[in-house]
Design a protein around this motif. Structure first.
Motif, short mmCIF file in Angstrom:
data_model
loop_
_atom_site.label_atom_id
_atom_site.label_comp_id
_atom_site.label_asym_id
_atom_site.label_seq_id
_atom_site.Cartn_x
_atom_site.Cartn_y
_atom_site.Cartn_z
N ASP A 212 0.78 -1.21 0.03
CA ASP A 212 0.04 0.12 -0.21
C ASP A 212 0.96 1.39 -0.29
OD1 ASP A 212 -2.39 -1.31 -0.05
OD2 ASP A 212 -2.88 -1.22 2.01
N ALA A 213 1.97 1.35 0.86
CA ALA A 213 2.42 2.61 0.97
C ALA A 213 3.48 2.64 -0.37
CB ALA A 213 3.57 2.32 2.14
N ARG A 214 3.79 1.70 -1.04
CA ARG A 214 4.67 1.81 -2.31
C ARG A 214 3.66 2.09 -3.32
NH1 ARG A 214 7.98 -3.19 -5.34
NH2 ARG A 214 8.31 -2.09 -7.20
N TYR A 215 2.49 1.51 -3.38
CA TYR A 215 1.64 2.28 -4.47
C TYR A 215 1.11 3.59 -4.05
CZ TYR A 215 1.40 -2.24 -6.66
OH TYR A 215 1.47 -3.56 -7.38
N ALA A 216 1.18 4.08 -2.90
CA ALA A 216 0.59 5.36 -2.51
C ALA A 216 1.82 6.29 -2.90
CB ALA A 216 0.25 5.54 -1.10
N ALA A 217 2.73 5.94 -2.91
CA ALA A 217 3.99 6.83 -3.16
C ALA A 217 4.33 7.07 -4.67
CB ALA A 217 5.37 6.22 -2.39
N SER A 218 3.55 6.15 -5.65
CA SER A 218 4.17 6.21 -6.89
C SER A 218 2.74 6.23 -7.95
CB SER A 218 5.13 4.89 -7.13
OG SER A 218 3.98 3.60 -7.15
N PRO A 219 1.96 6.82 -7.78
CA PRO A 219 0.75 6.78 -8.71
C PRO A 219 1.24 7.92 -9.98
CG PRO A 219 0.08 8.25 -6.79
CD PRO A 219 1.43 7.69 -6.39
N SER A 220 1.35 7.24 -10.94
CA SER A 220 2.15 8.20 -12.15
C SER A 220 0.87 8.71 -12.83
CB SER A 220 3.09 7.57 -12.96
OG SER A 220 2.37 6.37 -13.47
N GLY A 221 -0.23 8.28 -12.95
CA GLY A 221 -1.38 8.84 -13.54
C GLY A 221 -1.94 7.71 -14.59
N PRO A 222 -3.00 7.85 -15.34
CA PRO A 222 -3.70 6.74 -15.87
C PRO A 222 -2.65 6.07 -17.13
CG PRO A 222 -4.71 8.79 -16.19
CD PRO A 222 -3.67 9.03 -15.20
N GLU A 223 -2.54 5.16 -16.87
CA GLU A 223 -1.71 4.25 -18.01
C GLU A 223 -2.26 3.02 -18.46
OE1 GLU A 223 2.02 2.17 -16.18
OE2 GLU A 223 1.91 4.58 -15.67
N SER A 224 -1.95 2.48 -19.83
CA SER A 224 -2.05 1.21 -20.01
C SER A 224 -1.38 0.79 -20.98
CB SER A 224 -3.70 1.08 -20.66
OG SER A 224 -3.70 1.70 -21.89
N GLY A 225 -1.26 -0.56 -21.34
CA GLY A 225 -0.31 -1.28 -22.11
C GLY A 225 0.13 -2.56 -21.83
N PRO A 226 0.58 -3.39 -22.66
CA PRO A 226 0.90 -4.83 -22.29
C PRO A 226 2.38 -4.60 -21.50
CG PRO A 226 1.50 -4.55 -24.46
CD PRO A 226 0.91 -3.17 -24.01
#
Length: 185
Positions: free
Chosen positions: A10-24
């Protein structure tokens, strides 16, 4: 998974939301043509949903699962923002308890998650003709560790599937394989 591990993710994801993205995942980018454009998919340890969203944009109905509620909340928001929320469902799932129940799948995507205890369940969950795309950390070109595949582990673990492409090196092992159309799931 321990509560301490969940809090760490949770802490790792909270610290690194980079914006909407997609792709393989990049390791599968040259094999996009192998992925079906319709059907049902499961994205294992989906994180913030980039692979799930890409699969939905590719035409699949996707369930993305991850142990982190923070990652799942971000994935839901990004799917909504990118217009694929109707094709993506995200659930918090502790894979230590096994795969979530459900019907046979046309695609299982698993990027950077390894739990060999799930190998049989992954194969059993694929529909005839279903595709498994898995990439994991590897000891090949990397260091040994509990969540790293040993040399040849993926091809051995999924030997009953038809291998389309596979590789290992630079600390990563990956496999794209499918169930024979005549093989029962």
């Amino acid at each position: 998974m321990s509560e301490q591990d969940r809090v760490r993710w949770d802490a790792r994801y909270a610290a690194s939301p980079s914006g909407p993205e997609s792709g393989p995942p990049p390791v599968f980018a040259s094999h996009v043509a192998e992925f079906p454009v319709a059907g049902a998919a499961l994205d294992i340890a989906c994180g913030q949903g980039a692979g799930s969203i890409w699969l939905a944009q590719h035409g699949l109905d996707v369930l993305g699962v991850d142990v982190s509620p923070v990652a799942i909340a971000t994935a839901r928001a990004w799917a909504l923002q990118l217009g694929v929320a109707d094709r993506c469902r995200f659930d918090v799932v502790d894979l230590d308890d096994g795969l979530p129940a459900g019907p046979p799948l046309d695609v299982i995507l698993c990027h950077r998650f390894r739990d060999a205890r799930l190998d049989r369940a992954l194969v059993d969950r694929l529909a005839p003709g279903g595709l498994l795309a898995i990439s994991v950390l590897s000891e090949v070109g990397g260091v040994p560790g509990p969540f790293r595949a040993r040399p040849g582990e993926l091809t051995a673990s999924f030997a009953d599937l038809e291998v389309i492409a596979a590789g290992e090196g630079d600390g990563e092992a990956w496999l794209v394989a499918k169930v024979a159309n005549s093989q029962a799931s």
